[in-house]
Design a protein around this motif. Structure first.
Motif, PDB file in Angstrom:
ATOM      1  N   PHE A 143       0.829  -1.215   0.000  1.00 45.44           N
ATOM      2  CA  PHE A 143       0.000   0.000   0.000  1.00 45.44           C
ATOM      3  C   PHE A 143       0.858   1.258   0.000  1.00 45.44           C
ATOM      4  O   PHE A 143       0.676   2.149  -0.836  1.00 45.44           O
ATOM      5  CB  PHE A 143      -0.939   0.014   1.206  1.00 45.44           C
ATOM      6  N   SER A 196       1.285   3.585  -3.270  1.00 47.32           N
ATOM      7  CA  SER A 196       0.693   4.912  -3.065  1.00 47.32           C
ATOM      8  C   SER A 196       1.723   6.016  -3.252  1.00 47.32           C
ATOM      9  O   SER A 196       1.456   7.031  -3.917  1.00 47.32           O
ATOM     10  CB  SER A 196       0.087   5.013  -1.658  1.00 47.32           C
ATOM     11  N   SER A 255      -2.959   7.239  -3.185  1.00 51.13           N
ATOM     12  CA  SER A 255      -3.556   6.357  -2.181  1.00 51.13           C
ATOM     13  C   SER A 255      -4.650   5.473  -2.780  1.00 51.13           C
ATOM     14  O   SER A 255      -4.775   4.297  -2.428  1.00 51.13           O
ATOM     15  CB  SER A 255      -4.132   7.182  -1.028  1.00 51.13           C
ATOM     16  N   LEU A 256      -5.441   6.031  -3.687  1.00 51.47           N
ATOM     17  CA  LEU A 256      -6.482   5.230  -4.354  1.00 51.47           C
ATOM     18  C   LEU A 256      -5.852   4.083  -5.137  1.00 51.47           C
ATOM     19  O   LEU A 256      -6.352   2.949  -5.106  1.00 51.47           O
ATOM     20  CB  LEU A 256      -7.310   6.118  -5.285  1.00 51.47           C
ATOM     21  N   ASP A 257      -4.765   4.376  -5.835  1.00 57.93           N
ATOM     22  CA  ASP A 257      -4.062   3.325  -6.574  1.00 57.93           C
ATOM     23  C   ASP A 257      -3.534   2.258  -5.618  1.00 57.93           C
ATOM     24  O   ASP A 257      -3.629   1.051  -5.890  1.00 57.93           O
ATOM     25  CB  ASP A 257      -2.918   3.942  -7.377  1.00 57.93           C
ATOM     26  N   GLY A 258      -2.995   2.692  -4.477  1.00 55.07           N
ATOM     27  CA  GLY A 258      -2.491   1.749  -3.492  1.00 55.07           C
ATOM     28  C   GLY A 258      -3.584   0.858  -2.929  1.00 55.07           C
ATOM     29  O   GLY A 258      -3.400  -0.358  -2.773  1.00 55.07           O
ATOM     30  N   ILE A 259      -4.743   1.443  -2.622  1.00 50.97           N
ATOM     31  CA  ILE A 259      -5.864   0.667  -2.079  1.00 50.97           C
ATOM     32  C   ILE A 259      -6.341  -0.381  -3.079  1.00 50.97           C
ATOM     33  O   ILE A 259      -6.583  -1.547  -2.736  1.00 50.97           O
ATOM     34  CB  ILE A 259      -7.029   1.614  -1.694  1.00 50.97           C
ATOM     35  N   ILE A 260      -6.468   0.028  -4.345  1.00 54.43           N
ATOM     36  CA  ILE A 260      -6.943  -0.898  -5.385  1.00 54.43           C
ATOM     37  C   ILE A 260      -5.969  -2.067  -5.550  1.00 54.43           C
ATOM     38  O   ILE A 260      -6.373  -3.236  -5.581  1.00 54.43           O
ATOM     39  CB  ILE A 260      -7.119  -0.152  -6.725  1.00 54.43           C
ATOM     40  N   VAL A 282      -3.554  -3.218  -3.487  1.00 49.38           N
ATOM     41  CA  VAL A 282      -3.374  -4.106  -2.335  1.00 49.38           C
ATOM     42  C   VAL A 282      -4.616  -4.969  -2.118  1.00 49.38           C
ATOM     43  O   VAL A 282      -4.504  -6.153  -1.757  1.00 49.38           O
ATOM     44  CB  VAL A 282      -3.020  -3.300  -1.064  1.00 49.38           C
ATOM     45  N   ALA A 283      -5.807  -4.415  -2.359  1.00 42.49           N
ATOM     46  CA  ALA A 283      -7.037  -5.201  -2.218  1.00 42.49           C
ATOM     47  C   ALA A 283      -7.073  -6.337  -3.226  1.00 42.49           C
ATOM     48  O   ALA A 283      -7.444  -7.471  -2.900  1.00 42.49           O
ATOM     49  CB  ALA A 283      -8.256  -4.301  -2.379  1.00 42.49           C
TER      50      ALA A 283
END
Length: 316
Positions: free
Chosen positions: A103, A107, A154-159, A161-162
């Protein structure tokens, strides 16, 4: 729909790293620790100088402070874990720890992509539209650009890692890297990751190609404007500022494109590790050096904090 796998979540990965305990590798490990310390101090100093000196509270330096903060966080995301694994001999990392590392890493990389584009736009406005600069690059607009960079990253990191944690992992669970990098992690998956790999490539197009296009367009206009400047001193000052930024852009985007925009069939774990080490360890060290050594305002602020005047005498 892919389901969470309890066995996956409760198991650890093994980070193979880049060093063994041979004398040569121990030397290189010590060298990286030295680079980490210098990068940590350099970027921390840049953030503090810009925060403490009111004359540096301009859009250009505010964006530069955000770049230093991102570099500081980036190097702290990878090197401490690598050092712990090497010194303790325990190379395992939990699924949760791996997810946290992915993440922050993804991010911060994404945020830097957009921030570098914002910095290019800032230089374009400053050189091509100097009279409108206070309006086109007000503190409010600068703040929105910096915040947008953090949010989009951060949005890219969340997507990522999920999606990465939704796969099942099996086999030896040995990651051929010194940190949890998504492409290296996917090689261990028992699931079909083709769709996710296509999504990563699409994200890279947005996160890399789109900012690069903005940077190229901005600096094309900047170079044309600088060439037409009547004053040699003005041209030299403009080129010095822009060349520093272009050096950072070249190092950062070149390495990132090499890692994330190649087909998986052409990947080499050793090449990926070396290039990743360059832009996660060396680039955070080079950025403050490039910007501080070639910038009189940063040097002036540093001397002011040390209490030294322009003549070199300490101010009491």
């Amino acid at each position: 729909m892919m389901q969470w796998n309890n066995w996956t979540l409760n198991s650890d990965f093994i980070l193979l790293g880049i060093f063994d305990h041979s004398p040569l590798h121990t030397f290189f490990f010590s060298l990286i620790l030295g680079i980490f310390f210098l990068a940590f101090m350099g970027n921390s100093t840049m953030v503090l100088l810009i925060y403490l000196d009111v004359q540096l509270h301009t859009p250009m330096y505010i964006l530069l402070s955000q770049l230093s903060l991102m570099d500081l966080m980036l190097i702290c995301t990878t090197v401490p874990q690598m050092a712990f694994n090497f010194l303790s001999g325990n190379k395992s990392i939990s699924m949760a720890g791996c997810g946290i590392q992915i993440f922050f890493y993804v991010s911060l990389l994404g945020a830097e992509c957009f921030l570098l584009a914002s910095m290019a736009y800032d230089r374009y406005v400053a050189i091509c539209h100097p009279l409108r600069y206070p309006i086109l690059m007000s503190h409010k607009i600068c703040g929105l650009m910096a915040a947008s960079s953090w949010i989009l990253g951060s949005l890219d990191g969340i997507i990522e890692v999920a999606a990465a944690l939704s796969f099942s992992y099996c086999g030896a669970r040995e990651i051929p890297h010194f940190f949890c990098d998504v492409p290296a992690l996917l090689t261990l998956s028992c699931s079909d990751t083709l769709t996710f790999e296509k999504m990563i490539f699409f994200c890279c197009v947005i996160m890399l190609i789109f900012p690069v296009a903005i940077i190229i367009a901005s600096y094309t206009r900047v170079i044309l404007a600088v060439i037409r400047m009547p004053s040699t001193e003005s041209r030299n000052k403009a080129f010095a500022t822009c060349s520093s930024h272009l050096a950072v852009v070249g190092m950062y985007y070149g390495a990132a494109m090499f890692i994330y925009m190649r087909p998986s069939s052409g990947r080499s774990p050793n090449q990926d590790k070396m290039v990743s080490a360059f832009y996660t360890i060396l680039t955070p060290l080079l950025n403050p050096l490039i910007y501080s050594l070639r910038n009189r305002e940063v040097t002036r602020a540093f001397m002011k904090v040390l209490g030294v005047d322009k003549a070199g005498a300490r101010v009491i």
